[in-house]
Design a protein around this motif. Sequence first.
Motif, short mmCIF file in Angstrom:
data_model
loop_
_atom_site.label_atom_id
_atom_site.label_comp_id
_atom_site.label_asym_id
_atom_site.label_seq_id
_atom_site.Cartn_x
_atom_site.Cartn_y
_atom_site.Cartn_z
N ALA A 76 -8.02 -4.79 -3.80
CA ALA A 76 -7.02 -4.75 -4.46
C ALA A 76 -6.04 -5.78 -5.19
O ALA A 76 -5.12 -5.38 -5.42
CB ALA A 76 -5.54 -4.70 -2.43
N THR A 97 -2.78 0.12 -4.87
CA THR A 97 -3.60 -0.24 -3.36
C THR A 97 -3.01 0.85 -2.61
O THR A 97 -1.73 1.85 -2.54
CB THR A 97 -3.11 -1.39 -2.62
N ASP A 98 -3.56 1.65 -2.33
CA ASP A 98 -3.68 3.09 -1.13
C ASP A 98 -4.64 3.29 0.07
O ASP A 98 -5.80 3.35 0.18
CB ASP A 98 -3.82 4.78 -2.31
N THR A 105 0.82 -0.73 -0.41
CA THR A 105 -0.04 -0.33 0.33
C THR A 105 0.94 1.20 -0.09
O THR A 105 2.01 1.23 0.41
CB THR A 105 -0.78 -0.04 1.41
#
Length: 325
Positions: A287, A293-294, A120
């Motif tokens: 995801a 991905t955040d 992430t």
Amino acid sequence: MELSVSVERWPIAGAFRISRGAKTEAEVVVATLTDGPHRGRGECVPYRRYGESVEGVVAAIERLRPAIEAGLDRIALQSALPAGAARNALDCAFWDLAAKQSGRRVAELAGLPLPRPVLTAYTLSLDAPEAMAAAARAAAKPLLKLKLGGDGEDFARVAAVHAAAPEARLIVDANEAWSPAETPALAARLAGLGVSLIEQPVPAGADEALDAATCPIALCADESCHTVTDLPRLAGHYSHVNVKLDKAGGLTAAIELAKGARELGLGLMVGCMVGTSLAMAPAALLAPLADFTDLDGPLLLARDREPGLRYDGALLHPGVAALWG
């Protein structure tokens, strides 16, 4: 079926600043559905940019109480509320409840890939260049997301962070603060600074000025992209879209948005508002479908739920059933 709604405030570690302002706490709304021994929860983050308030979201959920207690289900919910935070909280609560009732994980119920650990991004708040460089060094993460301000210092901010963390890949997020005229030249200057993605550089509605095919860095729509109906007008102007459950109105609509984007050849980012692990857990199911991905919301808080999601550095692990899903 019983419904309860609560408002919670979670302190942020320091302050979270973007081009539109700063905040020191995450104010979230949690919807809980109880059916006999089973309970499902969903968390949303009302966002003023989209005309939402905590009070308005709570009221929207409460207006559905009679229908929910009379048997309204997740499918009917999609037309009972518009896309947005209120529907997200209820949609995720319905999914969680279904998982608890069936003894199966939501990924299986929704036909999604089984969740796995994913990298992430970690977000650096808008600040002076030297302060953001110091934050990048302290974070020591391989994927950094920089909040920018459109105030003439954005190139200096990115250059300072790149110098402080030269091995890190960068996402830059202007939150609509750049003009269409300045975006191409600024993107060209940023191309040599480790920037992999530019998120929502221009105001929503000015998207037609962008040409994803000629930009040296991938362009991602955020404020411009809420639901699957937005995709046709964004294709060609952006190469990626940011899927957020609070914008789409829940996991159900977010899955539709993600699949629709892929069908049009668009890349995906799965993102979040600043919230707890309860909000991140359903988003994390997307995801495996995403290029970026955040989902670092809990990392920005002073404390998180127990149990929460597990982060090993920048690696986000799948959530446990006791949290959600």
